[in-house]
Every structure is written in C-alpha cells, then in structure tokens.
Design an enzyme around this catalytic site. Structure first.
Site, PDB file in Angstrom:
ATOM      1  N   ARG A   1      30.365  33.553  23.983  1.00 15.90           N
ATOM      2  CA  ARG A   1      29.515  34.542  24.659  1.00 15.90           C
ATOM      3  C   ARG A   1      28.163  34.705  23.966  1.00 15.90           C
ATOM      4  O   ARG A   1      27.162  34.964  24.642  1.00 15.90           O
ATOM      5  CB  ARG A   1      30.244  35.878  24.726  1.00 15.90           C
TER       6      ARG A   1
ATOM      7  N   LYS B   1      50.657  35.956  39.621  1.00 17.44           N
ATOM      8  CA  LYS B   1      50.949  36.964  40.633  1.00 17.44           C
ATOM      9  C   LYS B   1      50.128  36.854  41.901  1.00 17.44           C
ATOM     10  O   LYS B   1      48.899  36.712  41.846  1.00 17.44           O
ATOM     11  CB  LYS B   1      50.674  38.346  40.044  1.00 17.44           C
TER      12      LYS B   1
ATOM     13  N   GLY C   1      39.971  33.699  32.814  1.00 12.92           N
ATOM     14  CA  GLY C   1      40.402  33.391  31.453  1.00 12.92           C
ATOM     15  C   GLY C   1      41.278  32.172  31.307  1.00 12.92           C
ATOM     16  O   GLY C   1      40.969  31.264  30.536  1.00 12.92           O
TER      17      GLY C   1
ATOM     18  N   GLY D   1      36.792  39.370  35.042  1.00 11.34           N
ATOM     19  CA  GLY D   1      36.826  40.348  36.133  1.00 11.34           C
ATOM     20  C   GLY D   1      35.598  40.275  37.029  1.00 11.34           C
ATOM     21  O   GLY D   1      35.703  40.373  38.255  1.00 11.34           O
TER      22      GLY D   1
HETATM   23  P1  AMP Z   1      47.356  35.195  35.722  1.00  8.53           P
HETATM   24  O1  AMP Z   1      47.199  36.065  34.500  1.00  8.53           O
HETATM   25  O2  AMP Z   1      47.980  35.873  36.880  1.00  8.53           O
HETATM   26  O3  AMP Z   1      46.096  34.438  36.065  1.00  8.53           O
HETATM   27  O4  AMP Z   1      48.420  34.095  35.299  1.00  8.53           O
HETATM   28  C1  AMP Z   1      48.270  33.249  34.209  1.00  8.53           C
HETATM   29  C2  AMP Z   1      49.604  33.005  33.598  1.00  8.53           C
HETATM   30  O5  AMP Z   1      50.500  32.528  34.587  1.00  8.53           O
HETATM   31  C3  AMP Z   1      49.607  31.973  32.500  1.00  8.53           C
HETATM   32  O6  AMP Z   1      49.872  32.601  31.278  1.00  8.53           O
HETATM   33  C4  AMP Z   1      50.722  31.006  32.895  1.00  8.53           C
HETATM   34  O7  AMP Z   1      51.578  30.684  31.822  1.00  8.53           O
HETATM   35  C5  AMP Z   1      51.490  31.784  33.930  1.00  8.53           C
HETATM   36  N1  AMP Z   1      52.200  30.937  34.883  1.00  8.53           N
HETATM   37  C6  AMP Z   1      51.702  29.938  35.616  1.00  8.53           C
HETATM   38  N2  AMP Z   1      52.678  29.357  36.353  1.00  8.53           N
HETATM   39  C7  AMP Z   1      53.823  30.011  36.063  1.00  8.53           C
HETATM   40  C8  AMP Z   1      55.169  29.859  36.491  1.00  8.53           C
HETATM   41  N3  AMP Z   1      55.514  28.924  37.359  1.00  8.53           N
HETATM   42  N4  AMP Z   1      56.083  30.715  35.996  1.00  8.53           N
HETATM   43  C9  AMP Z   1      55.732  31.659  35.107  1.00  8.53           C
HETATM   44  N5  AMP Z   1      54.463  31.847  34.660  1.00  8.53           N
HETATM   45  C10 AMP Z   1      53.523  31.029  35.136  1.00  8.53           C
END
Ligand code: AMP
Length: 420
Positions: free
Chosen positions: A35, A222, A378, A401
């Site tokens: 940054r 998610k 991230g 964000g």
């Molecule tokens: P997010 O914070 O929602 O962008 O998700 C990122 C996180 O999702 C990372 O730490 C990944 O390890 C996790 N992730 C990606 N694919 C999977 C999966 N199939 N099962 C569990 N965690 C996952």
C-alpha cells in the site's frame, strides 16, 4: 474534474489522503508495504513539482483515542527509505502540533500526520458509550460526534492548499478525510491521486467500456457475501463462472448431494433465482461439474474426484475437479475482459490449490493474448501473488471492500466527493 497530471504543485501544501493501513508484526515492523509503494507515484509527482506533502491516513482500528500500536510513526522509516529522503512526523493530525509542523514544511518535504482515527470524528461514530446506554443516549452521542466532525474536517482542510485522495482502500467510507473534506476545496484544488485514478479506471474498464466477451469469475466461501455482486454483474457480462465453496449451494439447489461441503441453506432460493435470471438474460452461467473431495479439512486428507452433485456423506469438496478446470480455463482464454474475485478452492493448502491456480494461469494467458484482466479482493490477490502471476495480469486492485462495493454498482463516497 482536475487531474493530477495537469496540476502544477509548485509551492503548494498538499493534503494527500492515503491508505497506509499496512500489516505490522508484534515488533511494529511492516510485513507487507504494497500500500505504501502504490502511493509513491502521487507523492513523487507533488515533490518533483516543488510542492510539499502532508500525509493523512488511518492505521488499524483504534477505538479509544491514541494507542501506540496504531501510531503512524511505525511507517515513517519505510516511507523515508522508499522515497530516498527524510520524512517528518507530527504527533497529532490537527491543532497546534500539526499546524506548526506544516508551517515549517518546505517545498519538496514530506510530513506524516498521526493516525486520523485517533479522533472519533474521522469516522463520525461515537465512542465509549456505556454498555447500558439507551437508544436516546446513542442518538445524542451520534448527533454530537457528527456536529464536532464538521470542525475536525475544517481543522484538517486548513492545513493545505490542495486535497488529493489516493486512498482507494477507504473510498467506500464517507469519513472526514476521505469524503467530507473535499467540499472544503474548490474543484480546481481537489483531485484523485494516481492510484485512485487507476483503480477507478480499471473497474470502469470492466463494467462500463468492456470489450466482449466479458467474463466474471466469482469464488470464495459464501454466496451471501457475493450475491449483490453476482446480481449486478448478470446484466453486464457474457459469462459468469461461480467457483469455490459457494458453488456447492448451487449444486444443492439443483438437487445435488454435496456431502459435508460448504452450503448456505438459506441461499438456495437465491441460487435458483440467479440461475433463472442468467437464463432469461442469456448469460452463460458456468458452475463446476466435478470437485476434489476430502475426508477432512486438512492438507493430509484422503481425496477423491467426485461429481459435484454426487459427493458421498462425510466428504467435502475443497477444490475444483479436472473437468471443471478445463471448462473454466477455456471460457477464460476466450474472453476479452476478465474480472476475478474469490478463490476456486482452499488454495491456502497445497493439496487444494489446483482450481485456483488453473484460473490464475488462464487469466495470465488471456491477458498475454490481449484481454484486460482485473483481479481484486484479498484472497484472489493473495493467490495471484502466491503463483507469481501478478505481473502477468492487467491490474491487481489494492481495494478489498471498496472494490467489491464498486462492482456491486455503488457510488463510492470517496470517488463521488471529487468527481461529483
Ligand atoms: P471469501 O472470504 O468468501 O472470499 O472466501 C475465501 C475463502 O474461501 C478462502 O479462505 C478459501 O480457503 C475458502 N474456500 C474456497 N473454496 C472452498 C471450499 N470448497 N470449501 C471451503 N472453503 C473454501
């Protein structure tokens, strides 16, 4: 709108809002200075013109006024090293300490102000409310801080002749130094810095002036945290690839057996709506068809390749399977504009990084064939760095964000404050 390239900063005192919210270890050493590096072109341009730079930033999330661990003095030595010149520090961001330091500042010099968030007025949110505070107390405290925020903003603005916002990472916040302050400068004397301009241009290149076919790859854990993005993108893209943990909610929505893979049952209806809407709009929604399933969430798990809709009980999909990798890579390589947010598996574990790596490599290849690619958020940034491909894509965003909100179609307060 004023542009930094066209402005001559000679003799001007310039308040530059940057996002120096860098990670520090327990010895207060900077562990990633990206940054700071990304703000250097703006600072150097002002100095080269003969202006003086007053740096304003936040660091961490102080909640009770000044705290040594959140002091911006921790970044002074690194900034000085990167600029190759001495950098001064004011132990307060406003009032007599800041004003005297600014008065002494000569053309070509740099002053870092203490953490703006040592004052509640920066964010405009009340602090230190008693646990048993009533709604009335809360409303009164909010009103009071909003009132004193006006004076705080004026105190910051009077330090400088010109305001430059280069803090894209904080552009989604309507804070004193990121948005409100802009109203106290005339339109000729406020502008984006180079980083902010580049970030805004990159997103607009994807959302507004994209060359087709446009492909968005949305992954991560998610559906709920990405649904607004997916919905906004549906009217703008030709292909949308849904990957990562969130794809299992879609598999279940289609009647699949997903074992103990990640799933948000309350998002199944939403997933069905997304699938219907994409059909209606003629958008090619690509979901994984196979996965690497594991018997536990660990790098030493036993694994097997499974159909995404037929995962045995007790097994969980932690990465994309080979058939999905091949299909996703093909769509990406045929694209002219690419946006990627969110990994395709648990890439932090070597055993489950293949899907994410395949996507990163396909984007790099498409980019070398002339596509424009924007990587943001991230985890995708961490992934592209991990695979050593960050200089093989068109743009890697510094905004988490802020980037996501812009892709959701929101007007960012920090952008609007300057552009109108
Ligand atoms: P997010 O914070 O929602 O962008 O998700 C990122 C996180 O999702 C990372 O730490 C990944 O390890 C996790 N992730 C990606 N694919 C999977 C999966 N199939 N099962 C569990 N965690 C996952």
């Amino acid at each position: 709108m004023q542009s930094i390239d066209n402005f001559n900063f000679d003799g001007k005192k310039v308040f530059v809002r940057v996002d120096f919210n860098v990670p520090l270890n327990d010895k207060f050493e900077i562990t990633d200075d990206t940054r700071i590096r990304r703000a250097l072109p703006t600072i150097k341009k002002i100095l080269a013109d003969g202006g003086s730079v007053i740096i304003g930033s936040h660091l961490g999330r102080p909640k009770k006024g000044p705290e040594a661990k959140f002091s911006l003095k921790h970044i002074v030595a690194r900034l000085s090293e990167l600029l190759g010149q001495e950098v001064k520090f004011a132990e307060d961001c406003k009032g007599s300490v800041a004003e005297e330091a600014v008065a002494e500042l000569k053309p070509g010099e740099v002053l870092v102000l203490e953490n703006l968030r040592f004052y509640a007025e920066e964010e405009g949110k009340p602090r230190g409310l008693a646990e048993d505070a009533t709604d009335e107390d809360k409303a009164a405290a909010k009103k009071a801080v909003k009132e004193s925020q006006k004076q705080f903003t004026k105190d910051l603005a009077k330090l400088a002749d010109v305001y430059v916002n280069d803090a894209f990472g904080t552009a989604h916040r309507a804070h004193a130094s990121t948005a409100l302050i802009a109203d106290l400068f005339s339109s000729e004397n406020k502008m984006f810095g180079y980083l902010m301009q580049a970030e805004v241009d990159a997103v607009e290149k994807v959302l507004k002036t994209a060359q087709k076919p446009v492909t968005a790859i949305i992954g991560g854990s998610k559906v709920s945290s990405k649904i607004t993005i997916i919905e906004n993108l549906l009217s703008k893209v030709d292909n949308i690839l849904i990957v990562g943990g969130m794809a299992f909610t879609f598999a279940k929505a289609q009647g699949g057996r997903i074992g103990s893979s990640l799933c948000e049952d309350d998002m199944i209806e939403t997933a069905i709506n997304v699938m219907n809407k994409s059909k209606e709009l003629g958008v090619n929604l690509v979901l994984p068809t196979d996965c690497v399933a594991a018997d536990k969430f660990a790098n030493d798990a036993d694994t097997q390749i499974c159909d995404d809709k037929n995962i045995p009980d007790g097994w969980m999909g932690l990465d994309m399977g080979p058939a999905s990798c091949a299909e996703m890579a093909k769509v990406i390589k045929d694209s002219k504009t690419i946006l990627w947010n969110g990994p395709a598996g648990v890439f932090e574990m070597a055993k489950f990084q293949e899907g994410t790596k395949t996507i990163a490599e396909a984007i790099a290849e498409a980019t070398s064939n002339g596509a424009f690619s924007l990587i943001g958020g991230g985890d995708s940034v961490a992934a592209i760095n991990q695979f050593g491909l960050s200089d093989k894509v068109s743009y890697v965003s510094t905004g988490g964000g802020a980037l996501l909100e812009m892709i959701e179609g929101k007007d960012l307060p920090g952008v609007k404050a300057i552009r109108g």
